[in-house]
Design a protein around this motif. Structure first.
Motif, mmCIF file in Angstrom:
data_model
loop_
_atom_site.group_PDB
_atom_site.id
_atom_site.type_symbol
_atom_site.label_atom_id
_atom_site.label_comp_id
_atom_site.label_asym_id
_atom_site.label_seq_id
_atom_site.Cartn_x
_atom_site.Cartn_y
_atom_site.Cartn_z
ATOM 1 N N THR A 169 6.538 -19.816 -3.822
ATOM 2 C CA THR A 169 5.528 -21.161 -3.550
ATOM 3 C C THR A 169 4.230 -20.285 -4.530
ATOM 4 O O THR A 169 3.772 -20.749 -5.471
ATOM 5 C CB THR A 169 5.415 -21.494 -2.557
ATOM 6 O OG1 THR A 169 4.675 -20.100 -1.709
ATOM 7 C CG2 THR A 169 6.483 -21.850 -2.163
ATOM 8 N N SER A 170 4.508 -18.596 -4.545
ATOM 9 C CA SER A 170 3.190 -17.862 -5.283
ATOM 10 C C SER A 170 3.512 -17.666 -6.322
ATOM 11 O O SER A 170 4.560 -17.311 -6.946
ATOM 12 C CB SER A 170 2.644 -17.787 -4.267
ATOM 13 O OG SER A 170 2.136 -17.551 -3.267
ATOM 14 N N MET A 171 2.353 -16.815 -7.156
ATOM 15 C CA MET A 171 2.809 -15.997 -8.200
ATOM 16 C C MET A 171 1.835 -15.374 -8.428
ATOM 17 O O MET A 171 0.853 -14.076 -7.259
ATOM 18 C CB MET A 171 2.031 -16.830 -9.490
ATOM 19 C CG MET A 171 2.900 -18.457 -10.069
ATOM 20 S SD MET A 171 2.510 -19.194 -11.366
ATOM 21 C CE MET A 171 2.669 -18.203 -12.833
ATOM 22 N N GLY A 172 2.160 -13.752 -9.217
ATOM 23 C CA GLY A 172 1.759 -12.454 -9.223
ATOM 24 C C GLY A 172 2.138 -11.610 -7.912
ATOM 25 O O GLY A 172 2.506 -12.046 -7.072
ATOM 26 N N LEU A 173 0.576 -11.108 -8.002
ATOM 27 C CA LEU A 173 0.737 -9.855 -6.465
ATOM 28 C C LEU A 173 0.715 -10.853 -5.531
ATOM 29 O O LEU A 173 1.252 -10.493 -4.293
ATOM 30 C CB LEU A 173 -0.476 -9.454 -6.800
ATOM 31 C CG LEU A 173 0.004 -7.916 -8.001
ATOM 32 C CD1 LEU A 173 -1.547 -7.175 -7.659
ATOM 33 C CD2 LEU A 173 0.863 -7.288 -7.794
ATOM 34 N N GLU A 174 0.023 -12.210 -5.788
ATOM 35 C CA GLU A 174 0.235 -12.835 -4.123
ATOM 36 C C GLU A 174 0.879 -13.250 -3.659
ATOM 37 O O GLU A 174 1.478 -13.473 -2.455
ATOM 38 C CB GLU A 174 -0.614 -13.981 -4.843
ATOM 39 C CG GLU A 174 -1.727 -14.223 -3.636
ATOM 40 C CD GLU A 174 -2.002 -16.078 -3.136
ATOM 41 O OE1 GLU A 174 -2.915 -16.634 -2.317
ATOM 42 O OE2 GLU A 174 -2.869 -16.625 -4.339
ATOM 43 N N ALA A 175 1.963 -13.493 -4.821
ATOM 44 C CA ALA A 175 3.795 -13.720 -3.926
ATOM 45 C C ALA A 175 5.005 -12.701 -3.333
ATOM 46 O O ALA A 175 5.182 -12.375 -2.731
ATOM 47 C CB ALA A 175 4.174 -14.127 -5.038
ATOM 48 N N LEU A 176 4.218 -11.209 -3.656
ATOM 49 C CA LEU A 176 4.665 -10.339 -2.771
ATOM 50 C C LEU A 176 4.298 -9.573 -1.988
ATOM 51 O O LEU A 176 2.638 -9.839 -1.602
ATOM 52 C CB LEU A 176 4.903 -8.591 -3.842
ATOM 53 C CG LEU A 176 4.822 -9.035 -5.583
ATOM 54 C CD1 LEU A 176 4.398 -8.123 -7.049
ATOM 55 C CD2 LEU A 176 6.790 -9.486 -5.566
ATOM 56 N N ARG A 177 4.757 -9.525 -1.158
ATOM 57 C CA ARG A 177 3.913 -9.206 0.510
ATOM 58 C C ARG A 177 4.817 -7.832 1.083
ATOM 59 O O ARG A 177 6.628 -8.286 1.425
ATOM 60 C CB ARG A 177 3.862 -10.459 1.475
ATOM 61 C CG ARG A 177 3.713 -10.192 3.350
ATOM 62 C CD ARG A 177 4.108 -11.665 3.415
ATOM 63 N NE ARG A 177 3.608 -11.420 4.893
ATOM 64 C CZ ARG A 177 2.444 -11.858 5.570
ATOM 65 N NH1 ARG A 177 0.950 -12.348 4.773
ATOM 66 N NH2 ARG A 177 1.733 -11.665 6.483
ATOM 67 N N GLY A 186 2.146 -8.164 8.534
ATOM 68 C CA GLY A 186 1.594 -7.742 6.884
ATOM 69 C C GLY A 186 1.061 -8.445 5.576
ATOM 70 O O GLY A 186 -0.028 -8.553 6.451
ATOM 71 N N ARG A 187 1.150 -7.838 4.605
ATOM 72 C CA ARG A 187 -0.282 -8.129 4.016
ATOM 73 C C ARG A 187 0.974 -8.483 2.575
ATOM 74 O O ARG A 187 1.583 -7.635 2.335
ATOM 75 C CB ARG A 187 -0.303 -7.299 3.807
ATOM 76 C CG ARG A 187 -2.356 -6.907 3.176
ATOM 77 C CD ARG A 187 -3.474 -6.237 3.340
ATOM 78 N NE ARG A 187 -4.736 -6.282 2.955
ATOM 79 C CZ ARG A 187 -5.250 -5.389 2.887
ATOM 80 N NH1 ARG A 187 -5.802 -4.788 3.278
ATOM 81 N NH2 ARG A 187 -6.873 -5.816 2.487
ATOM 82 N N ASP A 188 0.136 -9.172 1.883
ATOM 83 C CA ASP A 188 0.212 -9.364 0.183
ATOM 84 C C ASP A 188 -0.515 -8.638 -0.412
ATOM 85 O O ASP A 188 -1.522 -7.193 -0.083
ATOM 86 C CB ASP A 188 -0.116 -10.623 -0.428
ATOM 87 C CG ASP A 188 -1.174 -10.980 0.118
ATOM 88 O OD1 ASP A 188 -2.129 -10.464 -0.246
ATOM 89 O OD2 ASP A 188 -1.759 -12.250 0.025
ATOM 90 N N LEU A 189 0.313 -8.377 -2.199
ATOM 91 C CA LEU A 189 -0.597 -6.877 -2.630
ATOM 92 C C LEU A 189 -1.835 -7.368 -4.049
ATOM 93 O O LEU A 189 -1.803 -7.213 -4.291
ATOM 94 C CB LEU A 189 1.014 -6.552 -3.352
ATOM 95 C CG LEU A 189 1.715 -6.040 -2.627
ATOM 96 C CD1 LEU A 189 2.833 -5.694 -4.083
ATOM 97 C CD2 LEU A 189 1.750 -5.098 -1.328
ATOM 98 N N LEU A 190 -2.154 -8.471 -2.870
ATOM 99 C CA LEU A 190 -3.364 -9.309 -4.039
ATOM 100 C C LEU A 190 -4.500 -8.183 -4.422
ATOM 101 O O LEU A 190 -5.432 -7.633 -5.425
ATOM 102 C CB LEU A 190 -3.373 -10.571 -3.489
ATOM 103 C CG LEU A 190 -5.153 -11.183 -4.356
ATOM 104 C CD1 LEU A 190 -4.362 -11.680 -5.878
ATOM 105 C CD2 LEU A 190 -4.946 -11.681 -3.903
ATOM 106 N N ASN A 191 -4.814 -7.403 -3.369
ATOM 107 C CA ASN A 191 -6.303 -6.144 -3.041
ATOM 108 C C ASN A 191 -5.683 -5.178 -3.560
ATOM 109 O O ASN A 191 -6.515 -4.021 -3.531
ATOM 110 C CB ASN A 191 -6.843 -6.615 -2.292
ATOM 111 C CG ASN A 191 -7.411 -7.682 -2.523
ATOM 112 O OD1 ASN A 191 -7.692 -8.624 -2.909
ATOM 113 N ND2 ASN A 191 -8.221 -8.175 -0.928
ATOM 114 N N LEU A 192 -4.001 -4.966 -3.657
ATOM 115 C CA LEU A 192 -3.506 -4.027 -3.471
ATOM 116 C C LEU A 192 -4.031 -2.785 -4.742
ATOM 117 O O LEU A 192 -5.179 -1.767 -4.804
ATOM 118 C CB LEU A 192 -2.342 -3.668 -3.840
ATOM 119 C CG LEU A 192 -1.671 -1.802 -3.264
ATOM 120 C CD1 LEU A 192 -1.671 -1.325 -2.429
ATOM 121 C CD2 LEU A 192 0.276 -2.352 -4.385
ATOM 122 N N LEU A 193 -4.484 -3.381 -5.691
ATOM 123 C CA LEU A 193 -4.881 -2.609 -6.894
ATOM 124 C C LEU A 193 -6.553 -1.894 -7.133
ATOM 125 O O LEU A 193 -6.583 -1.241 -7.193
ATOM 126 C CB LEU A 193 -4.146 -2.963 -8.073
ATOM 127 C CG LEU A 193 -3.253 -3.399 -8.733
ATOM 128 C CD1 LEU A 193 -2.157 -3.958 -9.922
ATOM 129 C CD2 LEU A 193 -1.796 -1.919 -8.338
#
Length: 619
Positions: A169-177, A186-193
């Motif tokens: 249901t999400s897109m980009g790094l926010e969709a990866l967890r 758990g945590r998504d990868l939105l702020n990983l970079l």
């Protein structure tokens, strides 16, 4: 270590898959191991005494070539690689697994131990690096527990019961967890970079017995195929005849006299070291009205040893490139045929009964065809995050290499030696100096300054961007006429200041690491008649760009704003063909415009006049 068989050409073991670089193939990811793991019994010695003397190493070796498809031990032929990153995940059940030797089977990728059909495991997409050259897996257990959903952590945040999930249901790094199955954190990868709170682990996974070093740098998380993950530093040299002793320093006698007149300062300069030498060099250069480079050239001649220039890090690498370039320039610019084993050249003359256009070209450059040449390319080291020679990581397990990895390539080329007097008069034009001054200022601020100074020399002369642009257009045109693709052609620009006369030449050549020479298609284009037509066509193509007027009238552009009138539609080449990474380019210096006289502008005007007279039936 892995015992999979990866197919890489020998020339690629220098660039782009040299020591410390990540190699991705068939859904797997590896990092090339250091040269300490090479099986030297299968490695051939590459001879290049001139390059070895400049780099102060005992010699060079090529990567051991694999002769068959079956090897599963450290002493087999081929270049060893290490599986990296170690964190893998299953595309079916999404479980994350940390690689170990039990997962490795000869000839097969690691398989998921949890799924019934045992699908192949896939490497994680992100790794962490630091400016000191370290590289490691992202600490995924820590990341999964860095923002928990629940206050309690039954697993203590140290377990490896992780899954790599995808949210449809999400897109980009926010969709990866990254999810912990035991404590449901758990945590998504939105702020990983953008996350910079993790310290570097200090690991070099490509080195034998890689242990953690103390590193105070912050780790930077990047995709494993990011452009800033690997900046190789290479050095190459043509195989040329040994230079004869000229009996004197390679400087104008008037310059030598002015330096020696300052007797006390000169003697103090020769005996000084470090910062004191730099101070005396500046004082002596001002008093004698010479450049600091000329001081060091004379000092090297009189003392018999090279005096370090003093700028930490890149000064030594820049001096290597400068000396190698000077020797090659002197060998190719002699206008005397060379018939050595690995270098065969033929100076060519323009024919009698030349047209007006051919006469203008003859005034501008002379032609030498290289029917055979040999080049040795070596890998000095690499850096990460930014291309800095001050944080160079060596290719061996130790701090200093006794030998370096290298590859020898053979080919052919066309060398053009430009007229110094005509160039000097053109460079004296105020509009030329003003236009190049902007590029020179940008170069002084650029993050690539260290690397580019090895090509331009200590001072950027106007001829450098002009000759470089000519070389690019020359290569693009030769790709249509010589039978070679653009990526198969390379350039060497000789435009450094210093010595009796400034350099002023371009060598366009092709070289292949897998064959003993080439078919002569490029050398044939060096004959005066086809060469004149090639130059006219490149000037015609350079006079107009599909992006004009934006391209020709735009200001600073390109990497670090080091280009002017140059873009992908008209000038840029593949990175493997360009000596400066597609920087220091400007078509206006070549063809003229915007109040700037182009070096080849008279040739273009003469060609247009001839075409007009032909159209009127007056030719």
């Amino acid at each position: 270590m892995t015992n999979r068989k990866l197919r890489v050409r020998q020339a690629q073991t220098i660039v782009p898959f040299g020591v410390g670089a990540i190699l991705e193939t068939q859904g797997e990811s590896f990092v090339a191991a250091d040269t300490g793991r090479w099986y030297l019994a299968k490695s051939e010695v590459v001879e290049s005494p001139r390059l070895a003397a400049r780099l102060k190493v005992s010699g060079f070796r090529s990567a051991p070539a694999a002769k068959n498809d079956f090897f599963d031990n450290d002493k087999a032929a081929g270049v060893p690689c290490v599986r990296f990153p170690e964190w893998l995940f299953c595309g079916a059940c999404r479980r994350m697994v940390r690689w170990n030797n039990l997962l490795e089977k000869p000839g097969h990728p690691p398989l998921c131990p949890s799924c019934p059909r045992n699908p192949a495991l896939v490497p994680m997409r992100f790794v962490q690096i630091c400016p000191r050259g370290h590289m490691d897996d992202v600490n995924w257990p820590w990341w999964a527990h860095s923002r928990p959903k629940v206050a309690a952590q039954p697993c203590g945040g140290k377990n490896e019961h992780l899954s790599f999930l995808v949210d449809d249901t999400s897109m980009g790094l926010e969709a990866l967890r990254v999810h912990c199955r035991r404590c449901d954190s758990g945590r998504d990868l939105l702020n990983l970079l953008d996350h910079k709170s993790t310290h570097c682990s200090g690991k070099h996974p490509w080195k034998r017995g890689s242990a953690e070093n103390v590193c105070e740098e912050k780790a930077l998380v990047v995709p494993r195929n990011a452009g800033n993950l690997y900046y190789p530093v290479t050095c190459s040299a043509l195989d040329i005849p040994a230079p004869e002793d000229s009996g004197g320093p390679p400087l104008d006698p008037a310059v030598v006299d002015r330096i020696r007149e300052e007797h006390h300062l000169w003697q103090a300069f020769l005996s000084a070291e470090g910062a004191k030498r730099r101070t005396l060099a500046s004082m002596l250069a001002d008093d004698a009205k010479v450049t600091e480079e000329e001081l060091f050239i004379l000092a090297t001649y009189e003392t018999g040893q090279e005096l370090p220039v003093g700028r930490e890090g890149f000064a030594e690498a820049s001096s290597h490139a400068e000396e190698l370039s000077r020797e090659e320039w002197e060998a190719l610019n002699t206008r005397v045929p060379i018939t050595e084993k690995n270098l065969v050249t033929r100076p060519l003359s323009w024919p009698e009964g030349r047209t007006a256009v051919q006469e203008l070209l003859r005034e501008r450059f002379e032609v030498t065809v290289a029917d055979r040449l040999r080049e040795v390319r070596t890998l000095l080291g690499f850096s990460r995050v930014t291309p800095s020679l001050n944080s160079l990581v060596p290719v061996t397990g130790g701090p200093r290499a006794s030998w370096l990895p290298a590859v020898e390539v053979f080919g052919e080329g066309i060398f053009l030696s430009f007229d110094e007097d005509l160039l000097a008069a053109w460079e004296a034009e105020p509009s030329i100096r003003e236009r190049v001054a902007g590029i020179s200022w940008e170069l002084g601020q650029a993050f690539q300054q260290e690397r580019l100074l090895g090509v331009t020399g200590p001072k950027l002369l106007p001829r450098m961007p002009m000759l470089h642009t000519f070389s690019h257009l020359f290569i693009r045109q030769l790709a249509f006429e010589s039978g070679y693709g653009i990526a198969s052609l390379q350039e060497r620009i000789y435009a450094r200041p210093g010595g009796r006369r400034h350099q002023a030449g371009v060598l366009v050549y092709t070289s292949a690491g897998d064959t003993q020479g080439t078919l002569g298609g490029l050398a044939a284009q060096g004959a005066p008649e086809p060469l004149a037509e090639t130059v006219l066509r490149l000037l015609e193509s350079g006079s107009w760009c599909s992006n004009d007027p934006l391209c020709s009238e735009h200001g600073a552009r390109g990497p670090a704003a080091l280009n002017r009138a140059a873009c992908h539609a008209c000038t840029l080449l593949p990175e493997t063909s360009c000596e400066t990474g597609n920087t220091l380019l400007d078509r206006v210096l070549l063809i003229g415009g915007n109040g700037v006289p182009g070096f080849f502008q008279p040739v273009i005007e003469a060609a247009l006049d001839r075409a007009a007279r032909t159209a009127r039936g007056q030719a």
